[in-house]
Design an enzyme around this catalytic site. Structure first.
Site: not given
Length: 482
Positions: A87, A163, A187
């Protein structure tokens, strides 16, 4: 002898354990695997938009070196040759971290790995790409000023969630067997539910967050994969205590795989469709999750329908979150570049200035009260099961689910964020498909520190559910017209 290409299994679908077995037996090589996942990326990434930086040539060199080690019978670690996605708020030495923001784009290559990236590197993982996220990971949809919208591999017209939407969408699409993520309100779990993969938010402090910025103390780092045993393996590698980190959890290394096949017989499990406060839950999602809970009951667990009494915590989250988002801006983005941040974070800064320090302190105290209620509730149960997302993935043109009550319009993740308040381990795994053919995620929660029990229950359920939910969660990506 290695298999011919026509006889090789679909490498992008195999678990990490199966891939390592294939490497060891010389059935296929890390180069074969890398070529397979890069082919998936070339085929699907332009439409999916899950990746924001790639280093294919460096990955190929690493795969060639790994292949040589396996051929010599000398792998360097438990992930030697396994592609991992990272990420884009986790640092990789020599790469960039844009964190979804134009204000951070174009910086110099980084000098150090984030702690969990360093642990994966030590185990022999190959980093092939960074994954997309909303700006500073501050919204539940992966749509940032820097990279745009990340789409759902089950239907490109729909959101992937956020996210960690880039990580979950890419893993679902077969770009790699696993990815990193972090979770401050759902997330990891919400996009895992939307994309039909497994996402785990461990007990906070179990996996190092260094050097991430988390002003509210709500975020935890964790893995995303398609197989429960792979999650357990990754946890064994990334949960090592990092001396000198102030909020790390000093404990011996955990044997997450050691008891993962022990089943759920004798466990006491609570099921709540709405966590006692959700304004609405899609009935088919609630029914699918309850059916999954009943499978664990049939496997020997005691199942009780019960909800904790945590009041209406969404208003608290919405009141305090702008302060924390604005604080992240202040810490991460130099003042001279803050004019480059997107509209959402600009709004957060304006809202944060309207909240007094005493108001914010009161909000934090309310969070502690919710946490106390959740901890007390789980003294009576080994596990709590809920739906992960209470709505189906929705159209990328929308910022909110259709017909979501306006009074709580900005918090459509009612079953996930309370466990960021309580810092308890929580995992999302696919448990069925909706009438529209979209994944439904079940959330499994345990007491703080009982991460191994969460994975044990998830593994028991994984074996009871149809194999297709895990083997090809992104099957619709290849359907005609997609």
């Amino acid at each position: 002898m290695p298999l011919s290409p026509s006889r090789q299994p679909a490498l992008h679908l195999l678990s990490i354990e199966a891939l390592l077995q294939g490497f060891a037996s010389l059935q296929f090589t890390p180069v074969d695997l890398l070529q397979a996942v890069l082919a998936r990326i070339e085929r699907h990434e332009p439409g999916l938009n899950a990746l924001c930086e790639r280093q294919d040539q460096a990955a190929l060199l690493a795969a060639q070196a790994s292949s040589a080690r396996w051929a010599a019978g000398q792998p360097m670690g438990r992930l030697d040759g396994i592609p991992i996605l990272v990420k884009d708020n986790h640092d990789i030495q020599g790469w960039h971290t844009g964190n979804g923001s134009k204000a951070l784009a174009g910086g110099p290559p980084l000098q150090h790995d984030s702690a969990l990236v360093a642990r994966l590197r030590e185990a022999g993982a190959i980093f092939i790409a960074k994954t997309t996220l909303p700006e500073l990971a501050t919204t539940p949809l992966t749509d940032s000023p820097l990279t745009g919208i990340t789409r759902n591999p089950w239907n490109l017209a729909l959101h992937a969630g956020g996210s960690s939407g880039g990580s979950t969408a890419a893993v679902a699409a077969g770009f790699a067997p696993a990815a990193t993520g972090n979770d401050a309100a759902g997330s990891i779990r919400t996009p895992a539910s939307f994309c039909g993969v497994i996402g785990f938010k461990p007990s906070h402090g179990l996996v190092s967050a260094s050097p991430s910025i988390d002003p509210g103390g709500l975020s935890a780092e964790g893995p995303i994969a398609r197989h429960v045993r792979d999650i357990a393996l990754l946890m064994e590698l990334i949960s090592r205590h990092e001396p000198g980190e102030p909020f790390a959890w000093p404990r011996p290394a955990e044997d997450f795989l050691g008891q993962i096949e022990d089943g759920v017989a004798g466990l006491r499990i609570a099921f709540s469709a709405d966590l006692g406060h959700a304004a609405q839950v899609d009935p088919q999602i609630a029914a699918s999750c309850l059916a999954a809970a009943r499978l664990l009951q049939q496997a020997g667990a005691t199942l009780v329908l019960a909800s904790p009494d945590i009041g209406q915590p969404a208003a608290n989250y919405l009141r305090a979150w702008p302060v924390e988002a604005a604080s992240a801006v202040a810490q991460e983005i130099p003042a001279e570049r803050q004019h480059l941040i997107g509209d959402f974070l600009q709004q957060c800064q304006a809202q944060a200035r309207q909240l007094s320090a005493l108001d914010y302190a009161a909000a934090i105290q309310e969070r502690h009260q919710v946490a106390q209620q959740l901890h007390a509730f789980l003294t009576d149960y080994d596990l709590l099961l809920t739906p992960t997302a209470v709505v189906e993935p929705f159209a990328v043109e929308r910022l909110l689910p259709p017909d979501w009550p306006e009074t709580i319009s900005a918090m459509w993740q009612p079953t996930t964020f309370p466990f960021n308040f309580s810092r308890q381990p929580a995992l999302s795994m696919p448990c069925g498909l909706s009438a529209a053919g979209l994944p439904i995620g079940l959330q499994i929660v345990a007491r703080f520190g009982r991460d191994q029990l969460v994975l044990r229950a998830a593994r028991a359920l994984e074996k009871l559910l149809p194999e297709g939910l895990f083997a090809e969660p992104c099957g619709l990506l290849d359907a005609p017209g997609r």
